[in-house]
Scaffold this motif. Sequence first.
Motif, short mmCIF file in Angstrom:
data_model
loop_
_atom_site.label_atom_id
_atom_site.label_comp_id
_atom_site.label_asym_id
_atom_site.label_seq_id
_atom_site.Cartn_x
_atom_site.Cartn_y
_atom_site.Cartn_z
N ALA A 204 -6.06 5.13 8.31
CA ALA A 204 -6.05 3.67 8.21
C ALA A 204 -4.69 3.09 8.55
N GLU A 315 -1.98 -4.89 4.60
CA GLU A 315 -2.88 -3.75 4.38
C GLU A 315 -2.15 -2.44 4.69
N SER A 318 0.10 -0.95 1.99
CA SER A 318 -0.66 -0.25 0.95
C SER A 318 -1.26 1.05 1.50
N ASN A 319 -1.82 0.98 2.70
CA ASN A 319 -2.46 2.17 3.29
C ASN A 319 -1.47 3.32 3.49
N ALA A 321 1.10 4.00 1.65
CA ALA A 321 1.78 4.41 0.42
C ALA A 321 1.49 5.87 0.07
N ARG A 322 0.38 6.38 0.59
CA ARG A 322 -0.02 7.75 0.23
C ARG A 322 0.91 8.81 0.85
N TYR A 323 1.68 8.40 1.83
CA TYR A 323 2.60 9.38 2.44
C TYR A 323 3.87 9.41 1.62
N TYR A 341 10.92 10.51 -2.89
CA TYR A 341 10.11 9.50 -2.20
C TYR A 341 10.91 8.84 -1.09
N ARG A 345 10.17 9.20 3.00
CA ARG A 345 9.70 8.06 3.77
C ARG A 345 10.76 7.59 4.78
N THR A 361 4.86 -5.56 2.48
CA THR A 361 5.25 -5.54 1.07
C THR A 361 5.76 -6.92 0.66
N ARG B 78 -6.47 -3.66 -4.97
CA ARG B 78 -5.55 -2.53 -5.02
C ARG B 78 -4.34 -2.90 -5.87
N ASN B 80 -0.77 -1.65 -6.42
CA ASN B 80 0.13 -0.76 -5.69
C ASN B 80 1.32 -0.30 -6.53
N PHE B 82 3.94 3.57 -6.98
CA PHE B 82 4.14 4.99 -6.65
C PHE B 82 4.19 5.82 -7.92
N PRO B 87 -2.87 9.42 -6.14
CA PRO B 87 -2.86 9.99 -4.79
C PRO B 87 -2.70 8.97 -3.67
N LYS B 88 -3.29 7.81 -3.77
CA LYS B 88 -3.25 6.87 -2.65
C LYS B 88 -2.02 5.97 -2.67
N PHE B 272 -4.04 -6.99 -4.09
CA PHE B 272 -4.77 -7.73 -3.05
C PHE B 272 -6.16 -7.09 -2.92
#
Lengths: 484, 475
Positions: A204, A315, A318-319, A321-323, A341, A345, A361, B78, B80, B82, B87-88, B272
């Motif tokens: 995503a 979007e 947020s998408n 953030a998993r990395y 972290y 990143r 953000t 969501r 948000n 960390f 996981p997401k 959001f």
Amino acid sequence: MELYRLSIEEARLALDSGEARPSEIVQSLFERIDSVEEKINSYVTLTKEAAFADALQAEAAIRSGRKNALTGIPLAIKDNICTEGIKTTCSSEMLAHFIAPYESTVTAKLKMQGYTLMGKTNLDEFAMGSSTENSAFGATNNPWDTTRVPGGSSGGAAAAVAADECIAALGSDTGGSIRQPAAFCGVVGLKPTYGRVSRYGLVAFASSFDQIGPITKTVRDSAILLNVIGGHDTADSTSAPVELPDFTSLLEKDIKGMKVGIPKEYFIEGVDKEVEQSVRKGIQTLESLGAIPVEISLPHTEYAVAAYYILATSEASSNLARYDGVRYGLRVQGDDLTDMYMRTREEGFGAEVKRRIILGTYALSSGYYDAYYRKAQQVRTLVKEDFERAFEQVDVIATPTAPTPAFKAGEKTEDPLQMYLTDIFTISVNLAGVPAISVPCGFTSDNLPIGLQIMGKHFDEASILRIAHAYEQATEWHKRKPAL
Amino acid sequence: MQYEAVIGLEIHAQLLTDTKIFCGCSTRFGSDPNTQICPVCTGMPGVLPVMNRKAVEYVVRTGLALHCDISSYSRFARKNYFYPDLPKGYQISQFELPLCEHGFVDITVEGNSKRVALTRIHLEEDAGKNIHEGGGHDSAVDLNRAGVPLMEIVTEPDIRSAAEAAAFMKKLRAIVRYIGVCDGNMEQGSLRCDANVSIRPSGQEAYGVKTEIKNMNSFRYVEKALDYEIKRQIRSLQDGERIIQETRLWNTEKGVTESMRSKEEAHDYRYFPDPDLMPIEFEKSLIDRIQSELVELPDEKHRRFVDEHGISDEDAGLLVAERETAEWFEVAVKAGGDPKNICNWIKGDFAKLLNDNNTQINESLVTPQMLVAMLSLVEKGTISGRIAKTVFEEMYRTGKTADEVVEEKGLVQISDASGIETIIDEILNNSTGEVARFREGETKLMGFFVGQVMKATKGKANPKIVNELLRKKLN
């Protein structure tokens, strides 16, 4: 003719008649890759061994009469679509060694139809870009002029199709990432209706915009692929439970009397003269085929780019953030958790990805949400309504795909805003969720391809495919090949 | 100065679905780490959530049981942040437009009834667990719990004491267990409670500065922790200190609340709408169906037990606290037993045995029908009430019926008056002193004589006959 030049339709005929064997097509393509890939850099990963193994299976299937629509057809897949057991890098350091433990819905469907995977194609990191220069694995070059960009973010896929390094490919389109590179590379690119094709397995970028679609040598090939990858998927809540017609059978229908909207907001100052001329000529061709041009207005077009870059980056923030270095992908050790972290990143993402994460953000931050995210959503609704009103008058809308032909590599890398504006004619379609296709409609005096974009109503890919096919049949542009 | 506590609760209840909220993984508790995970609940690139309809239904069921308005249009958001167990990098939760709003729970504390209003109930996903073992520098993450459906219930700041908070939690636990949406296990964390606590001078309208109390994993600790925190805040104010808005953890060993962070981190969760999930739109017919399938709730049962069975208010409260107990009671009443009598057994001898053996009433070898059969032996005079206790214990231990126990152990009551008379005569002859004192007015010695007769008959003498005969002979 060389086998690598074949379209899906032609390859199918050659394979079914016994004129060519799957392994011969694969062989021909890899030879082609050997001779041109150094100049183009379309692929991140080549799956040569697996491709030959697949070809053998395809041969057996064809011999025993168990063939499917794509048996023995070698395709390339944009490297943000997950393929089980094969690297999916998103052209990012973050996922440089990432092997997905599952198969995306679209590639699972291609497998069911017997396709052969050639490899994974280059993109702007996480599909963020319009030139395929933001790749951790080097930029892709335009096959028509290797000093120019192929467009993006599906630049690798479009270049691979244009350079005959595959029969066809799948890309993804969030703000124009299929259509704009298709236009720059002189091939056909289709962004289906949002919800037409499952996003399960597409990494995503901006979930409410992302859509997978075909990049092909002909309009018919796009119809063939949409037949395979389209349809409702229970693994994707946003995929629509709507009927999937046989798009290939609807191609030949007459376009006489079809109303083609010409939005004045797409023929403005700043559009390259040769581009405008070619597109206007393209519309005349459609008229000569019986279509009726209608002047229309999409009044909120000028706000589309701003709204898009707020919503898509929100979007994305947020998408992505998993990395975080915890479960997979790159991890750079740090003094403590926060340090880990930050280092991960910092090293894992390129500049454009970071820029968009920061933008998004910011737009979602408390105190700014209403001014940015909420306001942009309201603009999105207005843009949608523009299209709804327009489609009360017309069947399809024709515009240039991009305001200019392919620009020089490095020309816009220092100016993100100029880069964002290259999507000016493709973005509204993503805001509205409607389908659109780009077909070759001419060349500049520098021999650079120009794309004609045809937009359609929600879930009416049949109409845009049909009119694009009629146009293609009446013209020769798609038959031109870059000199490589 | 008199102070008043103001408490609002935030409860997280794990829903009893077989599978997680967005994937098909099992929700079973206690498996080996990372054995119940898949690409979706580990947040692999490219995966998408698919809503577990059962989880949505469970929240709606809860909303209806707690008198909430069910939103006809609801959406997921969501949240948000960390953290390694997330996981997401975001939790799918609800922000604007939760599933349920504006409910209430009625509680009773020391005879006083009170209504606690609910702000909202929403559905979200649980996170995994960070594991710090071996004392090394490294931590591990177990994602078995990641994606277990979680219901968040938020109350208005209507609670005024630790006892009320505990009563609220008990009542809520009973309700979620009645309707089968949560097992209510606070120790295992399937029911968790955080509290916002502040104090203000009695009569003052404005709220004081609040602290958030976490880690109260039993009813007892809810009460203890809040009691402690209220006193701590009062003491601070009296000492001229300021209350700091902060998160405090209940320390079970020390019996105190402790500040969790030295400096309060301001979180901006950047909520959001989640673009991966469609909004939920309810047909009224679906809500009607869930309403019609709702079981009888503790309050309704309570009223019915009082009205229909003549059970006292207090006893009815005991009976309905656990759905299993209430149902056991009702089966026994249906089997023909006297409700009050059954209730006395359930809260008396039976409760003690269950408690001693740490057993649930529905797991007991004694069925409601067996208790009723035993009670009818008492009524018929076959056994005495005293012997019944022995018989019941044996039934409890072995699962045998009252008839079997009585037969095997020869516990049939002696109701033969002449036989009892002989024994009484012998006892009175041997206790001339006591007899004399009784006749001089020390009537409480009656108990002594009855006891002697029972001892001689191993408790089998019919107490009614024994009493009658003793009175006749002594007066």
